[in-house]
Design a protein around this motif. Structure first.
Motif, PDB file in Angstrom:
ATOM      1  N   VAL A 108       0.841  -1.199   0.000  1.00  0.00           N
ATOM      2  CA  VAL A 108       0.000   0.000   0.000  1.00  0.00           C
ATOM      3  C   VAL A 108       0.877   1.250   0.000  1.00  0.00           C
ATOM      4  O   VAL A 108       0.635   2.195  -0.770  1.00  0.00           O
TER       5      VAL A 108
ATOM      6  N   GLU B 151       2.509   1.887  -3.376  1.00  0.00           N
ATOM      7  CA  GLU B 151       1.549   2.384  -4.370  1.00  0.00           C
ATOM      8  C   GLU B 151       1.173   3.843  -4.103  1.00  0.00           C
ATOM      9  O   GLU B 151       1.007   4.630  -5.041  1.00  0.00           O
ATOM     10  N   ILE B 152       1.049   4.215  -2.837  1.00  0.00           N
ATOM     11  CA  ILE B 152       0.730   5.609  -2.498  1.00  0.00           C
ATOM     12  C   ILE B 152       1.855   6.534  -2.947  1.00  0.00           C
ATOM     13  O   ILE B 152       1.616   7.609  -3.507  1.00  0.00           O
TER      14      ILE B 152
ATOM     15  N   ASP C 109       1.600   7.033  -6.597  1.00  0.00           N
ATOM     16  CA  ASP C 109       0.501   7.936  -6.945  1.00  0.00           C
ATOM     17  C   ASP C 109       0.885   9.394  -6.697  1.00  0.00           C
ATOM     18  O   ASP C 109       0.569  10.284  -7.495  1.00  0.00           O
TER      19      ASP C 109
ATOM     20  N   ALA D  41      -7.126  12.227  -6.809  1.00  0.00           N
ATOM     21  CA  ALA D  41      -7.079  11.603  -5.485  1.00  0.00           C
ATOM     22  C   ALA D  41      -6.045  10.477  -5.422  1.00  0.00           C
ATOM     23  O   ALA D  41      -5.759   9.823  -6.436  1.00  0.00           O
ATOM     24  N   VAL D  42      -5.511  10.270  -4.234  1.00  0.00           N
ATOM     25  CA  VAL D  42      -4.581   9.163  -4.012  1.00  0.00           C
ATOM     26  C   VAL D  42      -5.377   7.882  -3.796  1.00  0.00           C
ATOM     27  O   VAL D  42      -6.308   7.844  -2.996  1.00  0.00           O
ATOM     28  N   ARG D  43      -5.006   6.866  -4.499  1.00  0.00           N
ATOM     29  CA  ARG D  43      -5.691   5.587  -4.353  1.00  0.00           C
ATOM     30  C   ARG D  43      -5.070   4.776  -3.214  1.00  0.00           C
ATOM     31  O   ARG D  43      -3.856   4.757  -3.055  1.00  0.00           O
ATOM     32  N   ILE D  44      -5.917   4.125  -2.434  1.00  0.00           N
ATOM     33  CA  ILE D  44      -5.436   3.298  -1.329  1.00  0.00           C
ATOM     34  C   ILE D  44      -6.053   1.913  -1.449  1.00  0.00           C
ATOM     35  O   ILE D  44      -7.278   1.756  -1.402  1.00  0.00           O
ATOM     36  N   ARG D  45      -5.209   0.938  -1.620  1.00  0.00           N
ATOM     37  CA  ARG D  45      -5.672  -0.438  -1.781  1.00  0.00           C
ATOM     38  C   ARG D  45      -6.406  -0.910  -0.515  1.00  0.00           C
ATOM     39  O   ARG D  45      -5.959  -0.682   0.606  1.00  0.00           O
ATOM     40  N   THR D  46      -7.519  -1.570  -0.678  1.00  0.00           N
ATOM     41  CA  THR D  46      -8.301  -2.054   0.457  1.00  0.00           C
ATOM     42  C   THR D  46      -7.813  -3.440   0.895  1.00  0.00           C
ATOM     43  O   THR D  46      -7.049  -4.100   0.198  1.00  0.00           O
TER      44      THR D  46
END
Length: 227
Positions: free
Chosen positions: A186, A189-190, A193, A208-213
């Protein structure tokens, strides 16, 4: 075993910070701390006696030797150096097992002891709120958390230490390992981004910044998210 071995190695290196600590985080409930404390004290007394007597068939010293030679191959100390320190009764007597929580009769205080403390610290919330575990080298971490931010905060304990980077060990359950592995992905990836903002000349409001769930964890508590 790792706490004993790494403590001996650090003594051999004569580090400036002589404090040596092991973190045991299993659960936030105080009753669990009491049970864990009793088990570790009983185990340590048995090990210490067997190391000094060195006559029983199932010798801890043999297990320690195998552990050192198989798991600490990057360390410069020989088993002979480690064994000499471990079999010193005065050195063994320095090891303390302490519980750190709101019911503890005394706080964990390293003070100005020039010889340093060797302590196994068992606890929950108290270990993560403003208490510095000096010379932290070995961690046993089975504590659960449902939030990314809480687990990341706990992860700060596991940093490498100058002059004994090769000795640091973290023991996790399979579930905790998977969670920390997920959080590492995570974070990567942040960062990726965020790097796009400069490339695309955008701001977080525009992009927006994507955040893996995760299937069991949330990014943070609902209260912090305003939900």
């Amino acid at each position: 075993a790792d706490f004993i071995l790494t403590g001996a190695a650090k003594k051999n290196r004569e580090l400036k910070n002589k404090n040596h600590t092991m973190l045991v985080q299993t659960h936030h409930e105080i009753e669990t701390h009491k049970i864990t404390h009793l088990r570790l004290v009983k185990l340590w007394e048995s090990w210490k006696n067997d190391i000094l007597i060195n006559e029983r068939k199932a010798k801890p010293i043999d297990f320690l030797k195998e552990r050192w030679e198989n798991e600490f191959t990057d360390s410069k100390e020989s088993w002979g150096q480690i064994r000499k320190i471990i079999c010193d009764e005065l050195w063994l007597d320095k090891i303390e097992i302490k519980t750190v929580n709101r019911d503890s009769p005394e706080r964990l205080d390293y003070g100005d002891n020039e010889n340093g403390l060797m302590v196994v610290a068992i606890g929950g919330f108290s270990l993560g709120r403003g208490l510095t575990l000096e010379g932290l080298t070995v961690s046993f971490f089975a504590r659960t958390s449902n939030n990314y931010d809480t687990l990341l905060q706990m992860g700060r304990w596991f940093g490498f230490r100058k002059d004994y980077e090769d000795l640091v060990r973290v023991h996790l359950t399979g579930e905790r390992y998977d969670c920390f592995r997920h959080l590492a992905m995570v974070e990567k990836e942040i960062r990726s981004d965020i790097a796009r903002y400069e490339e695309l000349n955008k701001t977080p409001i525009e992009l927006a910044v994507r955040i893996r769930t995760h299937h069991t964890m949330k990014v943070t508590s609902y209260l912090k998210m305003g939900e």
